[in-house]
Design a protein around this motif. Structure first.
Motif, mmCIF file in Angstrom:
data_model
loop_
_atom_site.group_PDB
_atom_site.id
_atom_site.type_symbol
_atom_site.label_atom_id
_atom_site.label_comp_id
_atom_site.label_asym_id
_atom_site.label_seq_id
_atom_site.Cartn_x
_atom_site.Cartn_y
_atom_site.Cartn_z
ATOM 1 N N ASP A 241 0.358 -1.634 -10.515
ATOM 2 C CA ASP A 241 0.104 -2.197 -9.136
ATOM 3 C C ASP A 241 0.481 -3.771 -9.376
ATOM 4 O O ASP A 241 -0.497 -4.608 -10.020
ATOM 5 C CB ASP A 241 -1.151 -2.177 -8.636
ATOM 6 C CG ASP A 241 -1.698 -2.887 -7.327
ATOM 7 O OD1 ASP A 241 -0.727 -3.798 -7.065
ATOM 8 O OD2 ASP A 241 -2.683 -2.682 -6.712
ATOM 9 N N TYR B 282 3.619 -8.741 1.279
ATOM 10 C CA TYR B 282 2.405 -9.534 2.354
ATOM 11 C C TYR B 282 2.917 -11.004 2.355
ATOM 12 O O TYR B 282 3.084 -11.745 1.399
ATOM 13 C CB TYR B 282 1.044 -9.329 1.788
ATOM 14 C CG TYR B 282 -0.021 -9.761 2.885
ATOM 15 C CD1 TYR B 282 -0.340 -8.945 3.801
ATOM 16 C CD2 TYR B 282 -0.576 -11.037 2.678
ATOM 17 C CE1 TYR B 282 -1.307 -9.318 4.841
ATOM 18 C CE2 TYR B 282 -1.552 -11.281 3.446
ATOM 19 C CZ TYR B 282 -1.876 -10.688 4.630
ATOM 20 O OH TYR B 282 -2.903 -11.135 5.335
ATOM 21 N N GLN C 249 0.320 -8.586 -6.981
ATOM 22 C CA GLN C 249 -0.060 -10.042 -7.173
ATOM 23 C C GLN C 249 0.734 -10.636 -8.295
ATOM 24 O O GLN C 249 0.527 -11.781 -8.588
ATOM 25 C CB GLN C 249 -1.248 -10.123 -7.331
ATOM 26 C CG GLN C 249 -2.336 -9.434 -6.187
ATOM 27 C CD GLN C 249 -3.657 -9.939 -6.325
ATOM 28 O OE1 GLN C 249 -4.177 -10.665 -7.389
ATOM 29 N NE2 GLN C 249 -4.517 -9.634 -5.449
ATOM 30 N N THR D 6 0.666 -1.159 0.056
ATOM 31 C CA THR D 6 0.178 0.024 0.077
ATOM 32 C C THR D 6 0.896 1.159 0.048
ATOM 33 O O THR D 6 0.839 1.992 -0.769
ATOM 34 C CB THR D 6 -1.051 0.027 1.433
ATOM 35 O OG1 THR D 6 -1.499 -1.269 1.434
ATOM 36 C CG2 THR D 6 -1.929 1.109 1.217
#
Ligand SMILES: *Cc1c(COP(=O)(O)O)cnc(C)c1O
Length: 377
Positions: free
Chosen positions: A163, A189, A166, A67
């Motif tokens: 982004d 993460y 993932q 983030t």
């Protein structure tokens, strides 16, 4: 049936990876403990160089989370309060939260139903006089249509922040995601394709000015110690996390290959069912962060898997434009028909490199058995 054949298979299992690397991780953590340098020491510097090299970027700046990587990237490109940033609603809430945290106004556009990523056509249609930047998301590890998105961006003079949270290792042709836009943002993460043992993130770019600006912003706007040149923040990648990530980075390509192998097995198992597997898009290398299928019988399908000892999840149960914190930006869900249709059908199956062949075989057997002798589907 043996005991292991009935054990419950969770949808994610970060401990499985840590168990296998316990020795290497302990050594790396001990080296940090002995170094006496716990913030921005050698582990961070080395990991930044390793990651930049891996991804094919000139610069990489470690930060406190994915983030924060997005927030710092948005701030580094010089966006001002009230600037509009176009992204998708079919994403982790973090994407949109970051745009708001950077003081900008998120504008959410629809996805392409095959890639499930930003639809470049919809993007073009939503560009207005206050649009300043675009945040495409490589959702589930599937690269977004970066060539089309970049040509729209260049035509309108807009900045692009990818982004990549993932999609560590995902490619278009032989180029990694995070190298197409002006800047890329990754998350570490614990359950991501490259995961820390806590929070972490990184900003990548080829632009020395953006790199310098990000570096400054992550530590109070300092250029030299204790003197702030711009209002910054504290968002440093932790020395311990960097040490762990360095151990894992060398294994990432092998892990991603294993993810794709498992995904291919699931796709084969689902071939003769009414469950739709993710598309395999020509010219892209999918990082297979999440294996997300589509079904009109979601509730029954999830129950069937649960009863057979297989965990599932929803990524995500509600698109961002429908969430209470954000729906003021998008009262009109009718503008996002593909997003609206997709989120009701998705189911995430267990997919991580540590799944054993026996576990994969069991999952495949259960998947292929869906619809056989069942009245309820
Ligand atoms: C995980 C994720 C983020 C946020 O990363 P954190 O490290 O959890 O802050 C941002 N965008 C997407 C698409 C993600 O999946």
């Amino acid at each position: 049936m043996t005991a292991t054949s009935t054990e419950f298979i969770p949808v994610a299992d970060p401990l499985a990876q840590i168990r296998r690397l316990k020795k290497e991780i302990s050594t790396a953590v001990n080296a940090v403990l002995d170094s006496g340098q716990y913030i921005l020491g050698q582990a961070v510097t080395r990991f930044e160089a390793d990651f930049a090299g891996y991804n094919g970027n000139r610069h990489a700046i470690g930060v406190a989370s994915g983030t924060d990587a997005l927030i710092l990237a948005l701030r580094a490109i010089g966006l001002r309060s009230g600037d509009q940033v176009i992204t998708v609603s079919h994403t982790a809430v973090a994407t949109v939260a970051a745009i708001e945290m950077a003081g900008c106004v998120p504008v959410m556009v629809d996805i392409d139903p095959v890639s499930r990523c930003m639809d470049p056509q919809q993007l073009s249609m939503r560009i207005g006089p206050r649009t300043r930047a675009i945040v495409p998301v490589h959702i589930y590890g599937q690269p977004a249509a970066m060539h089309a998105i970049m040509s729209v961006a260049r035509r309108h003079g807009l900045k692009v922040i990818e982004d990549c949270a993932q999609a560590h290792g995902a490619q278009i042709g032989n180029q990694k995601v995070g190298t197409f836009g002006d800047v890329g943002a990754f998350s570490f993460y614990p359950t991501k394709n490259l995961g820390a043992i806590g929070d972490g993130g990184i900003v990548v770019t080829d632009d020395p000015k953006l790199a310098e600006q990000t570096l400054t912003l992550r530590e109070y706007g300092w250029k030299e110690r204790y003197i702030s040149h711009v209002p910054g923040m504290n968002s440093r990648l932790d020395e311990l996390q960097a040490a762990v990530l360095r151990v894992k980075l060398g294994l990432l390509n092998g892990w991603n290959a294993r993810r794709r192998e498992i995904a291919a097995a699931y796709t084969r198992a689902l071939e003769h069912t009414n469950i739709k597997s993710p598309a395999d898009l020509e010219g892209t290398l999918h990082a297979m962060h999440l294996f997300v299928v589509e079904t009109d019988r979601r509730k029954v399908f999830r129950k069937y898997l649960e009863e057979n000892g297989i965990g599932t999840a929803l990524h995500y149960p509600m698109p961002v434009h429908r969430q209470p914190a954000y729906y003021r930006h998008h009262q009109d869900g009718a503008q996002l028909p593909e997003t609206e249709a997709l989120y009701r059908k998705i189911v995430t199956l267990p997919l991580y490199p540590e799944l054993t062949d026996a576990q994969v075989a069991r999952i495949c057997q259960v998947l292929a058995g869906w619809g056989k002798n069942r009245r309820d589907i």
